[in-house]
Design a protein around this motif. Structure first.
Motif, mmCIF file in Angstrom:
data_model
loop_
_atom_site.group_PDB
_atom_site.id
_atom_site.type_symbol
_atom_site.label_atom_id
_atom_site.label_comp_id
_atom_site.label_asym_id
_atom_site.label_seq_id
_atom_site.Cartn_x
_atom_site.Cartn_y
_atom_site.Cartn_z
ATOM 1 N N PHE A 150 0.817 -1.209 0.000
ATOM 2 C CA PHE A 150 0.000 0.000 0.000
ATOM 3 C C PHE A 150 0.856 1.266 0.000
ATOM 4 C CE2 PHE A 150 -3.087 -3.096 1.344
ATOM 5 C CZ PHE A 150 -4.243 -2.673 0.708
ATOM 6 N N ARG B 38 1.646 -8.733 -6.361
ATOM 7 C CA ARG B 38 0.630 -9.215 -7.296
ATOM 8 C C ARG B 38 1.160 -10.360 -8.149
ATOM 9 N NH1 ARG B 38 -2.102 -4.109 -9.869
ATOM 10 N NH2 ARG B 38 -0.810 -4.579 -11.665
ATOM 11 N N TRP C 3 1.233 -13.500 -6.005
ATOM 12 C CA TRP C 3 -0.095 -14.075 -5.808
ATOM 13 C C TRP C 3 -0.611 -14.736 -7.088
ATOM 14 C CZ3 TRP C 3 -1.803 -9.527 -2.317
ATOM 15 C CH2 TRP C 3 -1.993 -9.973 -0.993
ATOM 16 N N GLU C 4 -0.470 -14.053 -8.200
ATOM 17 C CA GLU C 4 -0.987 -14.622 -9.449
ATOM 18 C C GLU C 4 -0.267 -15.929 -9.779
ATOM 19 O OE1 GLU C 4 -3.713 -13.825 -10.748
ATOM 20 O OE2 GLU C 4 -4.034 -11.902 -9.747
ATOM 21 N N VAL D 8 -9.963 -18.100 -5.345
ATOM 22 C CA VAL D 8 -10.153 -16.804 -4.683
ATOM 23 C C VAL D 8 -11.274 -16.905 -3.643
ATOM 24 C CG1 VAL D 8 -10.992 -14.435 -5.034
ATOM 25 C CG2 VAL D 8 -9.165 -15.339 -6.479
ATOM 26 N N ALA E 93 -10.096 -16.016 0.016
ATOM 27 C CA ALA E 93 -10.389 -14.607 0.324
ATOM 28 C C ALA E 93 -10.856 -14.364 1.760
ATOM 29 C CB ALA E 93 -11.407 -14.046 -0.674
ATOM 30 N N PRO E 94 -11.743 -15.225 2.315
ATOM 31 C CA PRO E 94 -12.188 -14.947 3.688
ATOM 32 C C PRO E 94 -11.045 -14.954 4.703
ATOM 33 C CG PRO E 94 -13.716 -16.462 2.626
ATOM 34 C CD PRO E 94 -12.519 -16.340 1.719
ATOM 35 N N HIS F 38 -9.348 -11.670 4.253
ATOM 36 C CA HIS F 38 -10.267 -10.599 4.657
ATOM 37 C C HIS F 38 -10.294 -10.447 6.181
ATOM 38 C CE1 HIS F 38 -13.395 -7.756 3.723
ATOM 39 N NE2 HIS F 38 -14.250 -8.330 4.543
ATOM 40 N N LEU G 104 -7.635 -7.407 6.488
ATOM 41 C CA LEU G 104 -8.462 -6.193 6.444
ATOM 42 C C LEU G 104 -9.266 -6.000 7.735
ATOM 43 C CD1 LEU G 104 -9.673 -6.109 2.718
ATOM 44 C CD2 LEU G 104 -7.694 -4.991 3.751
ATOM 45 N N THR H 148 -18.758 -11.295 0.685
ATOM 46 C CA THR H 148 -18.119 -10.025 0.316
ATOM 47 C C THR H 148 -16.602 -10.115 0.148
ATOM 48 O OG1 THR H 148 -17.994 -9.446 2.679
ATOM 49 C CG2 THR H 148 -19.887 -8.599 1.457
ATOM 50 N N ALA H 149 -15.957 -11.070 0.837
ATOM 51 C CA ALA H 149 -14.490 -11.130 0.835
ATOM 52 C C ALA H 149 -13.870 -11.197 -0.563
ATOM 53 C CB ALA H 149 -14.007 -12.302 1.690
ATOM 54 N N PRO H 150 -14.430 -11.997 -1.494
ATOM 55 C CA PRO H 150 -13.793 -12.049 -2.824
ATOM 56 C C PRO H 150 -13.751 -10.682 -3.530
ATOM 57 C CG PRO H 150 -15.231 -13.942 -2.533
ATOM 58 C CD PRO H 150 -15.508 -13.006 -1.383
ATOM 59 N N TYR I 291 -13.466 -7.639 -2.052
ATOM 60 C CA TYR I 291 -12.343 -6.908 -1.453
ATOM 61 C C TYR I 291 -11.014 -7.523 -1.889
ATOM 62 C CZ TYR I 291 -15.471 -4.365 1.713
ATOM 63 O OH TYR I 291 -16.437 -3.542 2.228
ATOM 64 N N HIS I 292 -10.949 -8.855 -1.891
ATOM 65 C CA HIS I 292 -9.690 -9.532 -2.215
ATOM 66 C C HIS I 292 -9.201 -9.159 -3.617
ATOM 67 C CE1 HIS I 292 -6.670 -12.500 -1.284
ATOM 68 N NE2 HIS I 292 -6.903 -13.177 -2.388
ATOM 69 N N GLU I 293 -10.101 -9.241 -4.579
ATOM 70 C CA GLU I 293 -9.717 -8.933 -5.963
ATOM 71 C C GLU I 293 -9.362 -7.451 -6.136
ATOM 72 O OE1 GLU I 293 -9.076 -10.797 -8.459
ATOM 73 O OE2 GLU I 293 -10.294 -12.610 -8.440
ATOM 74 N N VAL J 67 -8.884 -4.902 -3.666
ATOM 75 C CA VAL J 67 -7.991 -4.218 -2.726
ATOM 76 C C VAL J 67 -6.631 -4.892 -2.650
ATOM 77 C CG1 VAL J 67 -7.676 -3.492 -0.323
ATOM 78 C CG2 VAL J 67 -9.943 -3.389 -1.363
ATOM 79 N N LEU J 68 -6.597 -6.221 -2.556
ATOM 80 C CA LEU J 68 -5.314 -6.898 -2.399
ATOM 81 C C LEU J 68 -4.723 -7.336 -3.738
ATOM 82 C CD1 LEU J 68 -5.904 -8.991 0.873
ATOM 83 C CD2 LEU J 68 -4.904 -6.717 0.627
ATOM 84 N N LEU J 69 -5.480 -8.097 -4.542
ATOM 85 C CA LEU J 69 -4.922 -8.557 -5.824
ATOM 86 C C LEU J 69 -4.897 -7.438 -6.861
ATOM 87 C CD1 LEU J 69 -6.655 -12.056 -6.106
ATOM 88 C CD2 LEU J 69 -4.467 -11.493 -5.062
ATOM 89 N N ARG J 70 -5.767 -6.439 -6.681
ATOM 90 C CA ARG J 70 -5.822 -5.274 -7.570
ATOM 91 C C ARG J 70 -5.936 -5.688 -9.039
ATOM 92 N NH1 ARG J 70 -1.895 -4.325 -3.626
ATOM 93 N NH2 ARG J 70 -2.275 -2.572 -2.238
ATOM 94 N N THR J 71 -6.817 -6.636 -9.292
ATOM 95 C CA THR J 71 -7.066 -7.071 -10.662
ATOM 96 C C THR J 71 -7.994 -6.075 -11.368
ATOM 97 O OG1 THR J 71 -8.657 -8.536 -9.603
ATOM 98 C CG2 THR J 71 -6.717 -9.558 -10.537
ATOM 99 N N ASP K 244 -13.896 -6.954 -12.581
ATOM 100 C CA ASP K 244 -14.770 -7.804 -13.374
ATOM 101 C C ASP K 244 -16.207 -7.546 -12.912
ATOM 102 O OD1 ASP K 244 -16.349 -9.814 -14.388
ATOM 103 O OD2 ASP K 244 -15.297 -11.445 -13.363
#
Lengths: 209, 209
Positions: free
Chosen positions: A120, A130, A133-134, A164, A168-169, A172, A176, B167-169, B171-173, B175-179, B182
């Motif tokens: 950040f 990124r 992770w990818e 994901v 993700a949870p 999260h 977060l 909701t986590a996916p 935020y994950h995509e 905020v964190l993965l920044r994809t 979609d």
């Protein structure tokens, strides 16, 4: 935008066992130690150079700044032999994967959490994070392929979407929401994603496009 | 550890319409504008004071630092009449909720994303962000209660676990993965969580404890 294969400016390609590789290794260790002790905001090129026993001019020239140090560390971390779990069931695999994530995020100090925080602050660290992770999600695709082959989930299940949803949870809650870690979370999130996958929640349409 | 009800040091309780409330409102607007323009790293107490037309000594005394400004802004943001969507189905409600999250995170500039980033720099902002999220998840519990009442999901479904999974996916995509965003993601994540919930993935054991 950094390309996925870019390296720090002027960095010679490391030869394993060579002097360049040894310096890079020492700098990575020092970066990691400084990050674990002080968090991103407390890391300086000077302290890393001192700790690594490398002239600070060398560190500035090869890595540029703290973001460059972290990015190169992350790139090196991704350059490993890591393979996803293979437990014999989709739920087992996803649970084992989530436990790895959970353990990494709840370690004290957590290098993984510090690197996420750094992403950040620094665009270089963000891009490297990124890429890592990818790469991990791509390596885990086999886990979904195996579940399809075993008939646990429908063909055309999209690996990335399922992975994901499963992981993700955990991020999260721990990154977060920063809730008190619940040891049941890895299994819960994995089980929910596996159940949804079995019901076809992550399938993509047939055909090209 | 900040208590959920703590306010900035020495801050008089605002009287709606009073001078204190007007100043607080101007300072919040200025904080928001500076954050949107410059991101957390670029916000200063001086710039906020100047923009709000408030003496900077007043801002320092009441809010302390940028973290205190953001925390108070977040506390005020949570003090609203927001209610979760009510579409008539669990999947519909979760999708609508996810679309709100998606829109907030993909707005340019995204104040929500900037506030999340700030929570990695400032403990005051972190605690305020956490209070806001926990309040939102608590308000959304009714969405799960309604789904249980309609017979869509089993009784004893844990609202928070289901809401986090849904909701986590998103935020994950973002905020964190920044994809690349979609537009299908809110619906996909909501659908998967609703399906898993229907299968009992988020139920908690019966009885006390």
């Amino acid at each position: 935008m950094t390309s996925p294969t870019s390296r720090p400016q002027d960095a010679p390609r490391p030869r394993p066992g060579g002097r360049t590789a040894r310096i890079r290794g020492r700098v990575h260790e020092a970066t990691l130690a400084e990050l674990a002790e002080h968090g991103f905001a407390g890391v300086t090129v000077e302290a890393v150079a001192l700790r690594a026993g490398v002239h600070r001019a060398t560190v500035y020239r090869r890595w540029g700044d703290v973001g460059g140090l972290l990015a190169d560390f992350l790139d090196a971390a991704g350059d490993d032999e890591w393979e996803p779990p293979d437990t014999g069931s989709l739920r087992g695999d996803l649970t084992a994967l989530n436990r790895e994530v959970f353990d990494a995020l709840t370690a004290r100090p957590s290098v993984v959490a510090a690197l996420i925080a750094a992403s950040f602050h620094s665009q270089k660290a963000e891009h490297a994070q990124r890429r890592l992770w990818e790469d991990r999600y791509a390596r885990c695709a086999v886990l979904v392929t195996r579940a399809v082959a075993r008939g646990e989930i429908p063909p055309r299940t999209d690996p990335r979407r399922l992975l994901v949803a499963a992981t993700a949870p955990v991020y999260h809650e721990l990154v977060l929401l920063r809730t008190t870690p619940d040891p049941g979370l890895p299994d819960l999130a994995a089980g929910a994603a596996a159940l949804a996958a079995g019901g076809g929640a992550f399938t993509v349409p047939d055909g090209p496009g």
